[in-house]
Write an enzyme that holds these catalytic residues in place. Structure first.
Site, short mmCIF file in Angstrom:
data_model
loop_
_atom_site.label_atom_id
_atom_site.label_comp_id
_atom_site.label_asym_id
_atom_site.label_seq_id
_atom_site.Cartn_x
_atom_site.Cartn_y
_atom_site.Cartn_z
N ARG A 29 0.01 -8.82 0.07
CA ARG A 29 0.78 -7.84 1.04
C ARG A 29 1.76 -8.69 1.73
NH1 ARG A 29 -4.70 -7.29 1.12
NH2 ARG A 29 -5.81 -5.42 0.92
N ARG B 29 4.10 -4.91 -4.94
CA ARG B 29 2.77 -5.28 -5.09
C ARG B 29 2.19 -4.09 -6.13
NH1 ARG B 29 -2.03 -6.55 -2.30
NH2 ARG B 29 -3.22 -4.58 -1.82
#
Length: 384
Positions: free
Chosen positions: A206, A316
């Protein structure tokens, strides 16, 4: 006389009011004092039936004080929030949801006045008023949690939040970038962010985890980094660095040798000095923030020809897809992402570093193949 004694009730009483309606009275099970019923009834029979039900509730220990629900929701919700041990970001989010979406409707009402019908109307009006479904779901979940505590405190009998399916929503499918697009973005963005794009794609960390990364957390020889902390940014701009929420968040993540030259170059030119120095720093040497990265990300998308709808978080998402396509099992993928289920929270198992490195290697090989097919997509920059 005998008949009047024989007809006298052993529990409570019924009386006729001047209006012609009937009211019940019964002994309060806590104080023993006689108290009037909350409602009146059109016939004596209806009143006697109601009194029988009250008596049954008391005997089964299911009676709730009708006055208990006369607690103002706004006050109760504020107290509920104060009593909870919450992360700063979670507390801020709850406060915002209460202020914007729940209190305008329910703040001045008694808890007992918040009925299933009123909850349904409130939810419908939020949706019709243009509030996004994810926000409405979060508001409903928060209201349900608060009212659940009111049930536990015996202020109300049942939780009025009983709308089937109102606590979930279908998450729209996010775009998945190709390897060529990832490298095009890495080539188009400011040099200090190139490694940020590549690490996000190949480790699926993240942004907050990357912002908190230190030099000592990254081992280029072992091609592994350790996630030990996470950086959160509040709406007032305050930055908070904290440990991961769960054991699943504290984890090692391997990356392919393909991006090692990029990381070496980043350490030499852009990272803060010292083993405890930040791996990624802001434009002026401070901490990485969304606000000091956002403009460069937007410009890179335009320069690389990538859709403006792509969020940085989608990089991601792309990495998770790539790992799954290259053999990562569900548990391995969840471990790599730092996610956990209820079961995983109770019985947590790290996958072996060798297995994780193999996944990273396959991700790197797939990237090489994509770049080799089209060197103009950024392949030359991958080995610089």
């Amino acid at each position: 006389m005998a008949n009047s004694r024989g007809n006298r009730r052993r529990f409570g009483s019924v009386r006729k009011l001047p209006s012609g309606r009937f009211q019940v009275r019964y002994p309060d099970p806590v104080t023993g004092l006689m108290r009037p019923g909350e409602e009146t009834y059109p016939t004596k029979t209806d009143a006697e039936v109601a009194l029988t039900l009250i008596e049954a509730d008391i005997k089964r220990d299911q009676w709730t004080d009708p006055d208990a629900g006369k607690v103002i929701f706004g006050d109760f919700a504020d107290e509920w929030l104060r009593d909870r041990k919450l992360e700063d970001t979670t507390r801020e989010r709850y406060e915002g949801v209460l202020r914007l979406h729940i209190k305008p409707t329910f703040s001045a009402r008694f808890l007992s006045e918040i009925t299933p019908a009123r909850v349904r109307t409130w939810r419908t009006r939020l949706l019709e008023g243009g509030v996004g479904e994810p926000t409405v779901v979060k508001a409903y979940q928060l209201l349900r949690s608060i009212m659940s505590t009111a049930v536990d405190d015996e202020l109300i009998k049942r939780n009025p939040c009983r709308i089937t399916g109102a606590d979930t929503y279908d998450v729209p499918e996010r775009p998945v970038l190709t390897i060529r697009e990832v490298y095009a973005l890495a080539a188009a963005i400011q040099p200090q962010w190139r490694a940020l794009v590549l690490l996000t794609a190949f480790t699926t960390l993240r942004l907050g985890e990357l912002a908190a990364l230190r030099r000592r957390d990254v081992n280029l020889d072992a091609r592994t980094l350790w996630v030990r902390r996470n950086q959160a940014e509040l709406s007032n701009g305050k930055l908070i660095t904290k440990a991961p929420k769960s054991r699943a968040g504290f984890r090692p993540v391997a990356f392919p040798d393909l991006i090692v030259p990029d990381l070496e170059q980043h350490l030499e030119r852009h990272a803060a000095k010292g083993q405890d120095g930040l791996f990624f720093v802001g434009p002026r040497g401070g901490k990485l923030r969304r606000s000091n990265f956002r403009d460069d990300w937007t410009a890179a998308k335009a320069k690389a020809g990538v859709s403006s709808d792509v969020h940085f978080h989608d990089v991601r998402h792309t990495g998770n897809n790539l790992a799954a396509q290259n053999g990562a099992s569900t548990r391995e993928l969840m471990t790599r992402m730092g996610h956990s289920t209820t079961r995983a929270a109770l019985i947590y198992q790290h996958m072996t570093s060798d297995r994780d490195r193999a996944i990273a290697d396959r991700m790197g090989d797939a990237a090489r193949r994509a770049l080799f097919d089209d060197p103009a997509a950024g392949g030359s920059g991958a080995s610089e």
